[in-house]
Design an enzyme around this catalytic site. Structure first.
Site, PDB file in Angstrom:
ATOM      1  N   TYR A   1       0.840  -1.191   0.000  1.00  0.00           N
ATOM      2  CA  TYR A   1       0.000   0.000   0.000  1.00  0.00           C
ATOM      3  C   TYR A   1       0.879   1.247   0.000  1.00  0.00           C
ATOM      4  CZ  TYR A   1      -3.641  -3.319   1.533  1.00  0.00           C
ATOM      5  OH  TYR A   1      -4.497  -4.377   1.650  1.00  0.00           O
TER       6      TYR A   1
ATOM      7  N   HIS B   1       0.666 -11.793   1.003  1.00  0.00           N
ATOM      8  CA  HIS B   1      -0.373 -10.990   0.362  1.00  0.00           C
ATOM      9  C   HIS B   1      -1.102 -11.746  -0.751  1.00  0.00           C
ATOM     10  CE1 HIS B   1      -1.465  -6.495  -0.344  1.00  0.00           C
ATOM     11  NE2 HIS B   1      -2.507  -7.274  -0.505  1.00  0.00           N
TER      12      HIS B   1
END
Length: 276
Positions: free
Chosen positions: A53, A111
């Site tokens: 992010y 992830h």
């Protein structure tokens, strides 16, 4: 706030705070941190982030938000798949710890699956647990066959974080029942969809009017209607955050759920795992 129990016995809130897209604009970071801090005040003490992010920028915003309040927070971060190897995962974890301003990540996730063998990633995760760098490990965007490949290590996997909302219900066919049998919570990311299309749907608006709440609250409450699911919406403003924090009080009626099923039918067969 309702809670859910992880496989290691720790209890965490069923409603948390997501941070995707935070930290992308430096001028917005102070305001973003304020919203996250308000979330902590309102009981949303599970905070989910990732090195992806804003290439670490979201983790830096989280660090500002939790400064002086680390003991209140259950902190989740995620590693890129290319960093999930025996050699690179410790380095990625150290970078995240530094950006987050802490010495421990409560839950560290892969992830999504990449080229590194899952067995190697599990080995690296176990070492980080032994070193006290992370409290537990889990995965994100893995489907049932991937989870089965974990073998005996699956009993250590704390969660699978997946895309789940009214428009993306495929996991209900097999992944959610599979996780329930394992007593492994599933984390729902993007629970109110993307771009606002879901929240403008007539069925969602109708239920919202009947309940006296917003369409976003309906969508969030829907993800929490059954046990075993943790929802991690992102809030763009303090008003939005306050709406999110009140969702755990919402109880959708059988009529509400039937209407939503009519507009967003549950899956009748196996579907490819959706992800963003």
């Amino acid at each position: 706030m309702n809670t859910i129990t992880l496989p290691d016995g720790r209890s965490i809130p069923v409603l948390g705070q997501g941070t995707w897209r935070l930290g992308e604009r430096g001028a917005d970071r102070a305001a973003e941190a304020r919203v996250l801090r308000l979330g902590l005040d309102l009981g949303l003490t599970l905070v989910d982030t990732a090195e992806m992010y804003a290439e670490g920028g979201a983790e830096e915003v989280v660090a500002e938000a939790i400064a002086g309040r680390r003991q209140e927070v259950f902190l989740v971060s995620k590693a890129y798949p290319q960093n999930a190897s025996r050699a690179r995962l410790p380095q990625a974890c150290e970078r995240s710890l530094k950006r987050l301003g802490t010495d421990r990540i409560d839950l560290y996730l892969l992830h999504w699956r990449g080229g590194v063998p899952l067995a190697e990633t599990v080995e690296a995760m176990r070492r980080l647990v032994e070193q006290g760098k992370i409290g537990a490990w889990g995965v994100s965007n893995l489907d049932v066959p991937d989870l089965e490949e974990l073998g005996p290590a699956l009993s250590e996997c704390a969660t699978d974080q997946v895309l789940y909302n009214l428009e993306a219900r495929g996991v209900e066919f097999d992944l959610l029942p599979y996780a329930a049998r394992l007593k492994m919570p599933v984390m729902a990311y993007s629970p109110v969809g993307q771009g606002g299309d879901l929240l403008g749907h007539p069925a969602l608006k109708k239920v919202a009017r009947r309940q006296g709440i917003s369409p976003a609250q309906v969508a969030l409450a829907w993800t929490l209607r059954q046990p075993g699911v943790i929802s991690i919406p992102k809030a763009a403003s303090e008003a939005h955050l306050r709406e999110n924090a009140d969702v755990w009080k919402v109880v959708l009626t059988p009529e509400d759920l039937s209407e939503l099923d009519g507009a967003f039918p549950p899956p009748r067969r196996k579907q490819p795992l959706e992800m963003l």
